[in-house]
Design a protein around this motif. Structure first.
Motif, PDB file in Angstrom:
ATOM      1  N   GLU A 187       0.839  -1.205   0.000  1.00  0.00           N
ATOM      2  CA  GLU A 187       0.000   0.000   0.000  1.00  0.00           C
ATOM      3  C   GLU A 187       0.875   1.256   0.000  1.00  0.00           C
ATOM      4  OE1 GLU A 187      -3.342   0.309  -0.412  1.00  0.00           O
ATOM      5  OE2 GLU A 187      -3.179  -1.827  -0.841  1.00  0.00           O
ATOM      6  N   ALA A 188       2.001   1.205   0.686  1.00  0.00           N
ATOM      7  CA  ALA A 188       2.898   2.370   0.729  1.00  0.00           C
ATOM      8  C   ALA A 188       3.409   2.719  -0.672  1.00  0.00           C
ATOM      9  CB  ALA A 188       4.074   2.093   1.667  1.00  0.00           C
ATOM     10  N   ARG A 189       3.775   1.699  -1.437  1.00  0.00           N
ATOM     11  CA  ARG A 189       4.278   1.960  -2.786  1.00  0.00           C
ATOM     12  C   ARG A 189       3.151   2.442  -3.703  1.00  0.00           C
ATOM     13  NH1 ARG A 189       7.278  -2.117  -3.303  1.00  0.00           N
ATOM     14  NH2 ARG A 189       9.123  -1.091  -2.538  1.00  0.00           N
ATOM     15  N   LYS A 190       1.964   1.877  -3.526  1.00  0.00           N
ATOM     16  CA  LYS A 190       0.822   2.334  -4.316  1.00  0.00           C
ATOM     17  C   LYS A 190       0.509   3.799  -4.021  1.00  0.00           C
ATOM     18  CE  LYS A 190      -1.586  -1.986  -5.244  1.00  0.00           C
ATOM     19  NZ  LYS A 190      -2.847  -2.729  -5.129  1.00  0.00           N
ATOM     20  N   LYS A 191       0.622   4.184  -2.758  1.00  0.00           N
ATOM     21  CA  LYS A 191       0.395   5.589  -2.379  1.00  0.00           C
ATOM     22  C   LYS A 191       1.438   6.498  -3.037  1.00  0.00           C
ATOM     23  CE  LYS A 191      -1.974   4.879   1.992  1.00  0.00           C
ATOM     24  NZ  LYS A 191      -1.941   5.061   3.439  1.00  0.00           N
ATOM     25  N   LYS A 192       2.681   6.041  -3.070  1.00  0.00           N
ATOM     26  CA  LYS A 192       3.724   6.829  -3.724  1.00  0.00           C
ATOM     27  C   LYS A 192       3.427   6.989  -5.208  1.00  0.00           C
ATOM     28  CE  LYS A 192       7.494   5.394  -0.666  1.00  0.00           C
ATOM     29  NZ  LYS A 192       8.763   4.651  -0.604  1.00  0.00           N
ATOM     30  N   ALA A 193       3.026   5.899  -5.844  1.00  0.00           N
ATOM     31  CA  ALA A 193       2.706   5.945  -7.279  1.00  0.00           C
ATOM     32  C   ALA A 193       1.535   6.888  -7.525  1.00  0.00           C
ATOM     33  CB  ALA A 193       2.393   4.550  -7.805  1.00  0.00           C
ATOM     34  N   LEU A 194       0.520   6.789  -6.700  1.00  0.00           N
ATOM     35  CA  LEU A 194      -0.640   7.655  -6.842  1.00  0.00           C
ATOM     36  C   LEU A 194      -0.270   9.122  -6.633  1.00  0.00           C
ATOM     37  CD1 LEU A 194      -3.639   7.677  -7.426  1.00  0.00           C
ATOM     38  CD2 LEU A 194      -4.045   7.348  -4.981  1.00  0.00           C
ATOM     39  N   GLN A 195       0.604   9.372  -5.677  1.00  0.00           N
ATOM     40  CA  GLN A 195       1.039  10.747  -5.427  1.00  0.00           C
ATOM     41  C   GLN A 195       1.799  11.296  -6.640  1.00  0.00           C
ATOM     42  OE1 GLN A 195       3.216  11.381  -1.806  1.00  0.00           O
ATOM     43  NE2 GLN A 195       3.584  13.531  -2.261  1.00  0.00           N
ATOM     44  N   ILE A 196       2.680  10.497  -7.211  1.00  0.00           N
ATOM     45  CA  ILE A 196       3.433  10.926  -8.396  1.00  0.00           C
ATOM     46  C   ILE A 196       2.467  11.289  -9.513  1.00  0.00           C
ATOM     47  CG2 ILE A 196       5.004  10.183 -10.235  1.00  0.00           C
ATOM     48  CD1 ILE A 196       6.254   8.288  -8.018  1.00  0.00           C
ATOM     49  N   LEU A 197       1.496  10.419  -9.757  1.00  0.00           N
ATOM     50  CA  LEU A 197       0.544  10.650 -10.843  1.00  0.00           C
ATOM     51  C   LEU A 197      -0.376  11.831 -10.543  1.00  0.00           C
ATOM     52  CD1 LEU A 197      -0.310   6.950 -11.719  1.00  0.00           C
ATOM     53  CD2 LEU A 197       1.220   8.498 -12.956  1.00  0.00           C
ATOM     54  N   SER A 198      -0.802  11.968  -9.302  1.00  0.00           N
ATOM     55  CA  SER A 198      -1.717  13.064  -8.965  1.00  0.00           C
ATOM     56  C   SER A 198      -1.021  14.423  -8.995  1.00  0.00           C
ATOM     57  CB  SER A 198      -2.369  12.831  -7.603  1.00  0.00           C
ATOM     58  OG  SER A 198      -1.431  12.932  -6.557  1.00  0.00           O
ATOM     59  N   GLU A 199       0.271  14.449  -8.722  1.00  0.00           N
ATOM     60  CA  GLU A 199       1.017  15.714  -8.771  1.00  0.00           C
ATOM     61  C   GLU A 199       1.401  16.105 -10.194  1.00  0.00           C
ATOM     62  OE1 GLU A 199       4.334  15.122  -6.126  1.00  0.00           O
ATOM     63  OE2 GLU A 199       3.103  15.435  -4.342  1.00  0.00           O
ATOM     64  N   ASN A 200       1.192  15.186 -11.133  1.00  0.00           N
ATOM     65  CA  ASN A 200       1.576  15.424 -12.526  1.00  0.00           C
ATOM     66  C   ASN A 200       0.449  14.980 -13.455  1.00  0.00           C
ATOM     67  OD1 ASN A 200       4.585  16.106 -12.118  1.00  0.00           O
ATOM     68  ND2 ASN A 200       4.246  14.276 -10.905  1.00  0.00           N
ATOM     69  N   PRO A 201      -0.724  15.629 -13.336  1.00  0.00           N
ATOM     70  CA  PRO A 201      -1.884  15.173 -14.107  1.00  0.00           C
ATOM     71  C   PRO A 201      -1.669  15.222 -15.623  1.00  0.00           C
ATOM     72  CG  PRO A 201      -2.319  17.309 -13.099  1.00  0.00           C
ATOM     73  CD  PRO A 201      -1.019  16.801 -12.546  1.00  0.00           C
TER      74      PRO A 201
END
Length: 107
Positions: free
Chosen positions: A85-99
């Motif tokens: 879940e921690a890695r998924k959160k990181k991936a989601l954060q990367i994608l959400s910060e760079n729409p």
């Protein structure tokens, strides 16, 4: 980077020009799962260190975001069963910060 009011020497010690060549050499040879993990971790690190004002880390972070295969690897992290879940959160954060880059992460 600051912790308890002190500035961290990490951006000065960790040099993207020393990390990027081995990363690029290895990432293309990894299986999808390991590639995704490595890309997410380096994208997270480069984003963090670029916020310290380091142009070199910012450049590396932008190179990662501009590479379609690396963005696909980040997107794959979200779809993989059994991924932390921690890695998924990181991936989601990367994608959400760079729409504007999310389209690259959609196969």
């Amino acid at each position: 980077l600051e912790h308890a009011g002190q500035s961290s020497p990490a951006p000065q010690i960790l040099k993207p020009e020393k990390i990027a060549p081995p990363f690029k050499a290895v990432v293309g040879q990894l299986k999808d799962e390991m590639k995704s993990r490595l890309v997410v971790e380096l994208a997270t690190l480069s984003a963090l260190l670029s916020k310290s004002g380091s142009n070199a880390w910012s450049k590396l972070h932008n190179e990662i975001l501009d590479d379609r295969s690396l963005m696909l690897a980040i997107g794959d992290t979200l779809k993989r069963e059994g991924e932390s879940e921690a890695r998924k959160k990181k991936a989601l954060q990367i994608l959400s910060e760079n729409p504007d880059k999310v389209v690259q992460a959609i196969p």
